[in-house]
Design a protein around this motif. Structure first.
Motif, PDB file in Angstrom:
ATOM      1  N   THR A   9     -10.583  33.240  17.788  1.00 13.15           N
ATOM      2  CA  THR A   9     -10.430  31.834  17.390  1.00 13.15           C
ATOM      3  C   THR A   9     -11.086  31.588  16.036  1.00 13.15           C
ATOM      4  N   ARG A  16      -6.895  29.913   8.426  1.00 14.34           N
ATOM      5  CA  ARG A  16      -6.291  28.614   8.115  1.00 14.34           C
ATOM      6  C   ARG A  16      -7.082  27.901   7.010  1.00 14.34           C
ATOM      7  N   LYS A  29      -9.437  18.832  15.305  1.00 11.56           N
ATOM      8  CA  LYS A  29      -8.046  18.536  15.678  1.00 11.56           C
ATOM      9  C   LYS A  29      -7.054  19.400  14.895  1.00 11.56           C
ATOM     10  N   ASP A  30      -7.432  19.810  13.681  1.00 14.15           N
ATOM     11  CA  ASP A  30      -6.556  20.667  12.880  1.00 14.15           C
ATOM     12  C   ASP A  30      -6.355  22.038  13.514  1.00 14.15           C
ATOM     13  N   ALA A  32      -6.420  22.542  16.978  1.00  9.12           N
ATOM     14  CA  ALA A  32      -6.152  22.341  18.407  1.00  9.12           C
ATOM     15  C   ALA A  32      -5.134  23.333  18.963  1.00  9.12           C
ATOM     16  N   ASP A  33      -4.234  23.791  18.120  1.00 12.92           N
ATOM     17  CA  ASP A  33      -3.219  24.739  18.580  1.00 12.92           C
ATOM     18  C   ASP A  33      -3.746  26.170  18.708  1.00 12.92           C
ATOM     19  N   LEU A  34      -4.986  26.406  18.312  1.00 11.75           N
ATOM     20  CA  LEU A  34      -5.550  27.754  18.327  1.00 11.75           C
ATOM     21  C   LEU A  34      -6.279  28.099  19.626  1.00 11.75           C
ATOM     22  N   SER A  37     -10.443  23.257  23.456  1.00 15.17           N
ATOM     23  CA  SER A  37     -11.437  22.607  22.593  1.00 15.17           C
ATOM     24  C   SER A  37     -12.801  23.279  22.641  1.00 15.17           C
TER      25      SER A  37
END
Length: 86
Positions: A9, A16, A29-30, A32-34, A37
């Motif tokens: 992660t 990114r 939130k940027d 969140a797809d990884l 939480s």
């Protein structure tokens, strides 16, 4: 100096962040797809602790840039400027 192994992660977050333009910031939130939480917050904490990311403010992270002259991390805008309340 002991090197810490980055989690998958954390590696994805760093990838990114490095793809952003200079001065860009990221929020949890940027990413969140990884992952979930808890993994994201743990990875961000680890990256800040090791100096790979800098916590600019609550929930805002950037990649620290070194000053060419002093070989130290440049201060962010909020650390160098005072905002008047008037």
């Amino acid at each position: 100096m002991k090197r810490h192994k980055m989690s998958d992660t954390a590696k994805k977050i760093m990838k990114r962040m490095s793809e952003q333009k200079t001065g860009g910031v990221g929020t949890p939130k940027d990413f969140a797809d990884l992952g979930v939480s808890a993994e994201i917050y743990q990875a961000l904490h680890s990256l800040v602790k090791t100096g790979r990311l800098r916590r600019v403010d609550r929930g805002l992270y950037d990649v620290p840039k070194l000053s060419g002259i002093m070989n130290k991390c440049r201060k962010c805008f909020s650390e160098t400027c005072q905002i008047s309340g008037g």
